[in-house]
Design a protein around this motif. Structure first.
Motif, mmCIF file in Angstrom:
data_model
loop_
_atom_site.group_PDB
_atom_site.id
_atom_site.type_symbol
_atom_site.label_atom_id
_atom_site.label_comp_id
_atom_site.label_asym_id
_atom_site.label_seq_id
_atom_site.Cartn_x
_atom_site.Cartn_y
_atom_site.Cartn_z
ATOM 1 N N GLY A 46 0.827 -1.189 0.000
ATOM 2 C CA GLY A 46 0.000 0.000 0.000
ATOM 3 C C GLY A 46 0.865 1.243 0.000
ATOM 4 O O GLY A 46 2.094 1.165 0.013
ATOM 5 N N PRO A 47 0.246 2.424 -0.011
ATOM 6 C CA PRO A 47 1.022 3.665 0.094
ATOM 7 C C PRO A 47 1.636 3.788 1.484
ATOM 8 O O PRO A 47 1.179 3.165 2.442
ATOM 9 C CB PRO A 47 -0.027 4.753 -0.157
ATOM 10 C CG PRO A 47 -1.331 4.121 0.221
ATOM 11 C CD PRO A 47 -1.200 2.665 -0.116
ATOM 12 N N ALA A 48 2.688 4.597 1.576
ATOM 13 C CA ALA A 48 3.385 4.852 2.845
ATOM 14 C C ALA A 48 3.943 3.570 3.449
ATOM 15 O O ALA A 48 4.000 3.422 4.673
ATOM 16 C CB ALA A 48 2.469 5.561 3.834
ATOM 17 N N SER A 49 4.356 2.615 2.603
ATOM 18 C CA SER A 49 4.973 1.378 3.070
ATOM 19 C C SER A 49 6.488 1.496 2.967
ATOM 20 O O SER A 49 7.010 1.966 1.962
ATOM 21 C CB SER A 49 4.506 0.185 2.225
ATOM 22 O OG SER A 49 3.110 -0.014 2.357
ATOM 23 N N THR A 50 7.185 1.062 3.998
ATOM 24 C CA THR A 50 8.638 1.062 3.985
ATOM 25 C C THR A 50 9.118 -0.220 3.331
ATOM 26 O O THR A 50 8.931 -1.310 3.872
ATOM 27 C CB THR A 50 9.204 1.176 5.405
ATOM 28 O OG1 THR A 50 8.758 2.409 5.985
ATOM 29 C CG2 THR A 50 10.722 1.156 5.381
ATOM 30 N N VAL A 51 9.729 -0.080 2.170
ATOM 31 C CA VAL A 51 10.228 -1.235 1.422
ATOM 32 C C VAL A 51 11.650 -1.570 1.846
ATOM 33 O O VAL A 51 12.011 -2.739 2.005
ATOM 34 C CB VAL A 51 10.160 -0.953 -0.097
ATOM 35 C CG1 VAL A 51 10.717 -2.120 -0.892
ATOM 36 C CG2 VAL A 51 8.722 -0.663 -0.522
ATOM 37 N N LEU A 52 12.472 -0.555 2.014
ATOM 38 C CA LEU A 52 13.838 -0.700 2.518
ATOM 39 C C LEU A 52 14.019 0.312 3.639
ATOM 40 O O LEU A 52 13.523 1.443 3.539
ATOM 41 C CB LEU A 52 14.865 -0.434 1.410
ATOM 42 C CG LEU A 52 14.804 -1.346 0.176
ATOM 43 C CD1 LEU A 52 15.701 -0.809 -0.932
ATOM 44 C CD2 LEU A 52 15.213 -2.774 0.546
ATOM 45 N N GLN A 53 14.723 -0.079 4.686
ATOM 46 C CA GLN A 53 14.875 0.819 5.835
ATOM 47 C C GLN A 53 16.338 1.014 6.183
ATOM 48 O O GLN A 53 17.093 0.040 6.331
ATOM 49 C CB GLN A 53 14.121 0.283 7.051
ATOM 50 C CG GLN A 53 14.102 1.257 8.225
ATOM 51 C CD GLN A 53 13.100 0.866 9.288
ATOM 52 O OE1 GLN A 53 12.205 0.058 9.035
ATOM 53 N NE2 GLN A 53 13.246 1.433 10.476
ATOM 54 N N GLU A 54 16.722 2.269 6.286
ATOM 55 C CA GLU A 54 18.089 2.617 6.644
ATOM 56 C C GLU A 54 18.483 1.958 7.966
ATOM 57 O O GLU A 54 17.719 1.977 8.932
ATOM 58 C CB GLU A 54 18.217 4.142 6.757
ATOM 59 C CG GLU A 54 19.621 4.659 6.984
ATOM 60 C CD GLU A 54 19.679 6.180 6.963
ATOM 61 O OE1 GLU A 54 20.803 6.712 7.122
ATOM 62 O OE2 GLU A 54 18.625 6.822 6.791
ATOM 63 N N GLY A 55 19.669 1.334 7.983
ATOM 64 C CA GLY A 55 20.156 0.714 9.197
ATOM 65 C C GLY A 55 19.753 -0.737 9.380
ATOM 66 O O GLY A 55 20.169 -1.385 10.340
ATOM 67 N N LYS A 73 17.229 9.714 3.213
ATOM 68 C CA LYS A 73 18.059 9.519 4.386
ATOM 69 C C LYS A 73 17.558 10.458 5.474
ATOM 70 O O LYS A 73 17.044 11.536 5.173
ATOM 71 C CB LYS A 73 19.537 9.790 4.075
ATOM 72 C CG LYS A 73 20.166 8.740 3.161
ATOM 73 C CD LYS A 73 21.649 9.025 2.925
ATOM 74 C CE LYS A 73 22.470 8.825 4.189
ATOM 75 N NZ LYS A 73 22.518 7.408 4.633
ATOM 76 N N SER A 74 17.716 10.038 6.729
ATOM 77 C CA SER A 74 17.178 10.819 7.841
ATOM 78 C C SER A 74 18.252 11.122 8.876
ATOM 79 O O SER A 74 19.219 10.361 9.037
ATOM 80 C CB SER A 74 16.034 10.063 8.522
ATOM 81 O OG SER A 74 14.959 9.850 7.643
ATOM 82 N N LEU A 75 18.046 12.223 9.587
ATOM 83 C CA LEU A 75 18.844 12.545 10.759
ATOM 84 C C LEU A 75 18.121 12.031 12.007
ATOM 85 O O LEU A 75 16.927 11.702 11.954
ATOM 86 C CB LEU A 75 19.060 14.059 10.856
ATOM 87 C CG LEU A 75 19.866 14.694 9.720
ATOM 88 C CD1 LEU A 75 19.879 16.214 9.872
ATOM 89 C CD2 LEU A 75 21.289 14.144 9.696
ATOM 90 N N ASP A 76 18.827 11.991 13.114
ATOM 91 C CA ASP A 76 18.244 11.457 14.345
ATOM 92 C C ASP A 76 17.027 12.234 14.804
ATOM 93 O O ASP A 76 16.138 11.682 15.472
ATOM 94 C CB ASP A 76 19.291 11.449 15.471
ATOM 95 C CG ASP A 76 20.402 10.437 15.221
ATOM 96 O OD1 ASP A 76 20.178 9.512 14.413
ATOM 97 O OD2 ASP A 76 21.483 10.585 15.819
ATOM 98 N N ASP A 77 16.960 13.519 14.459
ATOM 99 C CA ASP A 77 15.831 14.338 14.921
ATOM 100 C C ASP A 77 14.644 14.276 13.962
ATOM 101 O O ASP A 77 13.659 14.996 14.138
ATOM 102 C CB ASP A 77 16.262 15.787 15.128
ATOM 103 C CG ASP A 77 16.789 16.445 13.853
ATOM 104 O OD1 ASP A 77 16.703 15.820 12.781
ATOM 105 O OD2 ASP A 77 17.293 17.584 13.938
ATOM 106 N N GLY A 78 14.715 13.420 12.935
ATOM 107 C CA GLY A 78 13.576 13.232 12.037
ATOM 108 C C GLY A 78 13.658 14.009 10.747
ATOM 109 O O GLY A 78 12.877 13.756 9.824
ATOM 110 N N ARG A 79 14.581 14.962 10.648
ATOM 111 C CA ARG A 79 14.728 15.670 9.378
ATOM 112 C C ARG A 79 15.220 14.700 8.313
ATOM 113 O O ARG A 79 16.047 13.832 8.591
ATOM 114 C CB ARG A 79 15.711 16.833 9.522
ATOM 115 C CG ARG A 79 15.169 18.019 10.291
ATOM 116 C CD ARG A 79 16.235 19.076 10.469
ATOM 117 N NE ARG A 79 17.320 18.599 11.341
ATOM 118 C CZ ARG A 79 18.482 19.235 11.500
ATOM 119 N NH1 ARG A 79 18.710 20.351 10.820
ATOM 120 N NH2 ARG A 79 19.398 18.756 12.319
#
Length: 250
Positions: A46-55, A73-79
């Motif tokens: 579906g939409p908004a599904s995580t297919v691959l996840q960093e880490g 890619k994301s920073l620890d604070d969510g940016r």
């Protein structure tokens, strides 16, 4: 979180609907047989599904068959920084390490179908199908080239040039795979997504899109994007319309 049905196998590689798009290079019977042997099946999300996840390691590589997604890619604070949007025909997962944890995430924007390939079996292509191994190398190099252009936009193009380049880039890629109808394409992403791709604030992104609209270069309403004059927008964006866009399809 990933929302998906178990792997199915409904689309034969030899009958893949994407192979009718002129942008994809034709494959030989032997190449199609090798791809079919490697393919594990289709993953439907579906939409908004995580297919691959960093880490997190991934056992699979994917070709996006239907739908839209984005890499980030994301920073620890969510940016987050969106590094690219994925359209049908794009190969996902090869951009990270072939072993170990993923160095980026991929999330779907729409319902999607992805052809899945076990990561550990990719070595078989290098052993048994060198032409397909070359295609994987080519796709990796092409993605790096796209990232270089994106980095140039972030670092040196002004906001109008940057937005113009990115929208034209996505518009032409959508046209390549038959998603443009009567000059319009439905972009499934929001201005928030675009801001995260352009490295701009949401307010600055909105003002930049209004400037492009006021100049008659881009019309984007209710998710539909229309570019009245591709050449004029390309001139603003300093976009090379003559660059070849044909590419392999795995």
């Amino acid at each position: 979180m990933l929302t998906a049905t178990p792997f199915s196998y409904e689309v034969q590689c030899s009958r893949c609907p994407l192979r009718t798009c002129e942008v994809f290079q034709p494959a030989t019977d032997d190449e199609l047989a090798s791809i079919s042997t490697l393919k594990a099946g289709e993953l439907r999300t579906g939409p908004a599904s995580t297919v691959l996840q960093e880490g997190i390691p991934s056992d699979q590589l994917f070709t996006l068959l239907e739908g839209w997604a984005f890499r980030y890619k994301s920073l620890d604070d969510g940016r987050r920084q969106i590094t690219s949007f994925a359209l049908p025909g794009d190969f996902l997962g090869i951009q990270g390490s072939m072993q170990g944890e993923m160095d980026h995430s991929v999330e779907t924007l729409t319902p999607a179908v992805l052809c899945s390939f076990p990561r550990k079996r990719v070595w078989e292509l290098f052993q048994k199908a060198p032409s397909l191994a070359f295609d994987i190398t080519w796709l990796s190099a092409r993605h790096e080239s796209m990232l270089n252009e994106h980095l140039l936009s972030l670092g040196r193009r002004n906001a109008v040039e940057c937005a113009a380049y990115y929208l034209l880039h996505l518009y032409l890629r959508a046209d390549d795979v038959g998603l443009v109808t009567e000059g319009k394409v439905r972009f499934p992403f929001t201005q928030d997504h675009l801001a995260d791709a352009l490295g701009l604030s949401l307010v600055h992104t909105n003002k930049t899109l209004k400037r492009l609209s006021e100049r008659g270069l881009v019309q984007w309403e209710h998710g539909w994007c229309f570019i009245p004059d591709v050449a004029a927008l390309a001139d603003i964006a300093k976009f090379d319309l003559e660059q070849p866009r044909t590419r392999p399809l795995l």
